[in-house]
Write a protein that holds these residues in place. Structure first.
Motif, PDB file in Angstrom:
ATOM      1  N   TRP A   1      -5.636   7.084  -9.544  1.00  0.00           N
ATOM      2  CA  TRP A   1      -4.949   6.113 -10.395  1.00  0.00           C
ATOM      3  C   TRP A   1      -5.921   5.017 -10.824  1.00  0.00           C
ATOM      4  CZ3 TRP A   1       0.035   3.152  -8.453  1.00  0.00           C
ATOM      5  CH2 TRP A   1       0.535   2.332  -9.473  1.00  0.00           C
ATOM      6  N   ARG A   2      -6.694   4.507  -9.874  1.00  0.00           N
ATOM      7  CA  ARG A   2      -7.659   3.448 -10.184  1.00  0.00           C
ATOM      8  C   ARG A   2      -8.674   3.915 -11.225  1.00  0.00           C
ATOM      9  NH1 ARG A   2      -7.840   2.153  -3.989  1.00  0.00           N
ATOM     10  NH2 ARG A   2      -6.297   0.499  -3.908  1.00  0.00           N
TER      11      ARG A   2
ATOM     12  N   ARG B   1     -16.185  -1.059  -6.318  1.00  0.00           N
ATOM     13  CA  ARG B   1     -15.208  -0.651  -5.306  1.00  0.00           C
ATOM     14  C   ARG B   1     -15.837  -0.432  -3.943  1.00  0.00           C
ATOM     15  NH1 ARG B   1      -9.979  -1.425  -6.744  1.00  0.00           N
ATOM     16  NH2 ARG B   1      -9.784  -1.007  -8.943  1.00  0.00           N
TER      17      ARG B   1
ATOM     18  N   ARG C   1       2.420   1.687  -3.486  1.00  0.00           N
ATOM     19  CA  ARG C   1       1.434   2.206  -4.454  1.00  0.00           C
ATOM     20  C   ARG C   1       1.172   3.692  -4.213  1.00  0.00           C
ATOM     21  NH1 ARG C   1      -1.394  -0.671  -7.829  1.00  0.00           N
ATOM     22  NH2 ARG C   1      -3.233   0.643  -7.703  1.00  0.00           N
TER      23      ARG C   1
ATOM     24  N   GLU D   1      -6.994   4.175 -14.650  1.00  0.00           N
ATOM     25  CA  GLU D   1      -6.853   2.833 -15.237  1.00  0.00           C
ATOM     26  C   GLU D   1      -8.178   2.366 -15.834  1.00  0.00           C
ATOM     27  OE1 GLU D   1      -4.369   0.930 -15.940  1.00  0.00           O
ATOM     28  OE2 GLU D   1      -2.740   1.464 -14.602  1.00  0.00           O
ATOM     29  N   GLU D   2      -9.249   2.581 -15.111  1.00  0.00           N
ATOM     30  CA  GLU D   2     -10.559   2.128 -15.584  1.00  0.00           C
ATOM     31  C   GLU D   2     -10.999   2.930 -16.818  1.00  0.00           C
ATOM     32  OE1 GLU D   2     -13.735  -0.514 -15.445  1.00  0.00           O
ATOM     33  OE2 GLU D   2     -11.898  -0.520 -14.270  1.00  0.00           O
TER      34      GLU D   2
ATOM     35  N   PHE E   1     -18.406   1.439 -11.511  1.00  0.00           N
ATOM     36  CA  PHE E   1     -17.097   1.506 -10.867  1.00  0.00           C
ATOM     37  C   PHE E   1     -17.280   1.690  -9.361  1.00  0.00           C
ATOM     38  CE2 PHE E   1     -13.386   3.832  -9.300  1.00  0.00           C
ATOM     39  CZ  PHE E   1     -12.358   3.000  -9.723  1.00  0.00           C
TER      40      PHE E   1
ATOM     41  N   ILE F   1      -3.983   7.273  -5.108  1.00  0.00           N
ATOM     42  CA  ILE F   1      -4.267   5.897  -5.526  1.00  0.00           C
ATOM     43  C   ILE F   1      -5.669   5.801  -6.125  1.00  0.00           C
ATOM     44  CG2 ILE F   1      -4.696   3.549  -4.690  1.00  0.00           C
ATOM     45  CD1 ILE F   1      -2.438   3.934  -2.710  1.00  0.00           C
ATOM     46  N   GLU F   2      -6.631   6.463  -5.511  1.00  0.00           N
ATOM     47  CA  GLU F   2      -8.006   6.421  -6.018  1.00  0.00           C
ATOM     48  C   GLU F   2      -8.078   7.017  -7.425  1.00  0.00           C
ATOM     49  OE1 GLU F   2      -7.159   7.654  -2.974  1.00  0.00           O
ATOM     50  OE2 GLU F   2      -7.906   5.982  -1.760  1.00  0.00           O
TER      51      GLU F   2
ATOM     52  N   GLU G   1       0.826  -1.209   0.000  1.00  0.00           N
ATOM     53  CA  GLU G   1       0.000   0.000   0.000  1.00  0.00           C
ATOM     54  C   GLU G   1       0.860   1.259   0.000  1.00  0.00           C
ATOM     55  OE1 GLU G   1      -3.595   1.950  -0.340  1.00  0.00           O
ATOM     56  OE2 GLU G   1      -3.130  -0.166  -0.545  1.00  0.00           O
TER      57      GLU G   1
END
Length: 160
Positions: free
Chosen positions: A44-45, A64, A30, A48-49, A60, A41-42, A27
């Protein structure tokens, strides 16, 4: 008798401590990768999506265990920082179609490159057998945790 039970459990608790430390390290790593790219990080997610071109904010959020409002906030941040653009949906004007901007593509490419370098530096020293054994153990442990969680949920539902 208690000493034997405690001796047997010591490796279990050592393994739990090691797994906890490993999860925390992952963690933090990341978070550092995302921070170095200037995002969370959020974010980034979500990037990516969106890059998959199958991004639907409500789905999404559900996947999550997040709220639609939290995903909307992240999207606003990404829009404000110029990493994502939004267009009104062609079929349904109530929907928005999100896509990465050139800056968003560069940021995601930098993140993926940094992650790939980290994987190369950290993981390549292990043998195929070590990686296979670790993967098998991790999969078995994950399955056991999932089964235990489902059983607990089922028992709680039965009591209600």
């Amino acid at each position: 008798m208690q000493a034997i039970a405690n001796a047997r459990r010591d490796p279990i608790f050592q393994a739990i401590e090691a797994m906890t430390a490993l999860a925390e390290l992952f963690e933090r790593r990341r978070e550092a990768l995302a921070r170095d790219a200037g995002i969370t990080i959020e974010q980034w997610r979500v990037l990516e999506e969106i890059s998959t071109q199958h991004f639907i904010p409500s789905m999404f959020a559900r996947s999550r265990d997040s709220s639609a409002a939290a995903v909307s906030k992240i999207l606003r941040q990404l829009l404000d920082s110029g990493l994502v653009s939004a267009a009104i949906g062609r079929a349904d004007r109530r929907n928005r179609h999100y896509k990465l901007t050139a800056r968003g593509n560069r940021t995601l490419a930098e993140l993926r490159n940094a992650r790939e370098k980290a994987i190369e530096a950290i993981w390549t020293g292990f043998s195929r057998d070590e990686l296979a054994a670790f993967s098998k153990f991790a999969a078995t442990l994950s399955d056991r945790i999932e089964r235990y969680s489902r059983a607990k949920t089922t028992r709680r539902a039965a009591v209600s």
